[in-house]
Design an enzyme around this catalytic site. Sequence first.
Site, PDB file in Angstrom:
ATOM      1  N   ASP A   1      29.900  54.437   2.955  1.00  0.00           N
ATOM      2  CA  ASP A   1      29.345  55.688   3.443  1.00  0.00           C
ATOM      3  C   ASP A   1      29.880  56.794   2.529  1.00  0.00           C
ATOM      4  O   ASP A   1      30.841  56.586   1.785  1.00  0.00           O
ATOM      5  CB  ASP A   1      29.780  55.901   4.899  1.00  0.00           C
ATOM      6  CG  ASP A   1      29.299  57.220   5.460  1.00  0.00           C
ATOM      7  OD1 ASP A   1      28.104  57.521   5.332  1.00  0.00           O
ATOM      8  OD2 ASP A   1      30.128  57.961   6.026  1.00  0.00           O
TER       9      ASP A   1
ATOM     10  N   ASP B   1      29.908  60.807   3.321  1.00  0.00           N
ATOM     11  CA  ASP B   1      30.535  61.982   3.922  1.00  0.00           C
ATOM     12  C   ASP B   1      31.680  61.595   4.853  1.00  0.00           C
ATOM     13  O   ASP B   1      31.527  60.752   5.742  1.00  0.00           O
ATOM     14  CB  ASP B   1      29.492  62.792   4.693  1.00  0.00           C
ATOM     15  CG  ASP B   1      28.367  63.261   3.770  1.00  0.00           C
ATOM     16  OD1 ASP B   1      28.676  63.678   2.643  1.00  0.00           O
ATOM     17  OD2 ASP B   1      27.196  63.196   4.182  1.00  0.00           O
TER      18      ASP B   1
END
Length: 224
Positions: A8, A10
């Site tokens: 991922d 953020d």
Amino acid sequence: MKNLALFDLDHTLLPIDSDYEWGQFLVRTGAVDPVEFKRRNDEFFAQYQAGTLDPAEYLEFALGTLARFPRTQLNAMHEQFMAEVIKPAIRRRALDLLLRHLDQGDLVAIITATNRFVTAPIAQALGVEHLIAAIPEEDAQGNITGKLLGVPTSGPGKVVHTHAWLEKIGKPLSAFERSHFYSDSHNDIPLLSVVTHPVATNPNAALAAHAANLGWPSLHLFND
């Protein structure tokens, strides 16, 4: 490539939310109405943190905002965003984690709910070739129309897009001896649950509790 490493973006590889910060950048530079845009951007961000965000509704807002500007102007704005916001936020420990997987010859990809316009230059700055992100429709001149191509790359959608990408390159998930996914959010539990080595990375409270219950390892990149 025997192993797969998915990340991922953020709050996992970056200590910030690039999508939210892009909105803040638009407000700060006067590109959008500061009051109304900030209100909606903050509202969507709160929904994301609470796990109640409708990804299609948010992407309609985000891509609709991009569609207001010609692509040449967007590109110039994004260069400024990278210099002022993203590059100062990149941390050595996140880069080292990526490099470790790359040096081992693993297939590495970033998979994010944030759209490709915002995240493609970030993936490049992090040295990651493969990016799975929400894809904005473009017209013949490369301008963003405001529409989303396909389904959002969030929640269960990350599983769908990961399988589609791996099928496209001829390497199904089952072909890897080890498959890692690093994420901070409980929203990513669907994809974390299908890899062999899920890692709760800088996890929020909901993911930290879930990981502890299942015995998943936790990693904290931004404590220093």
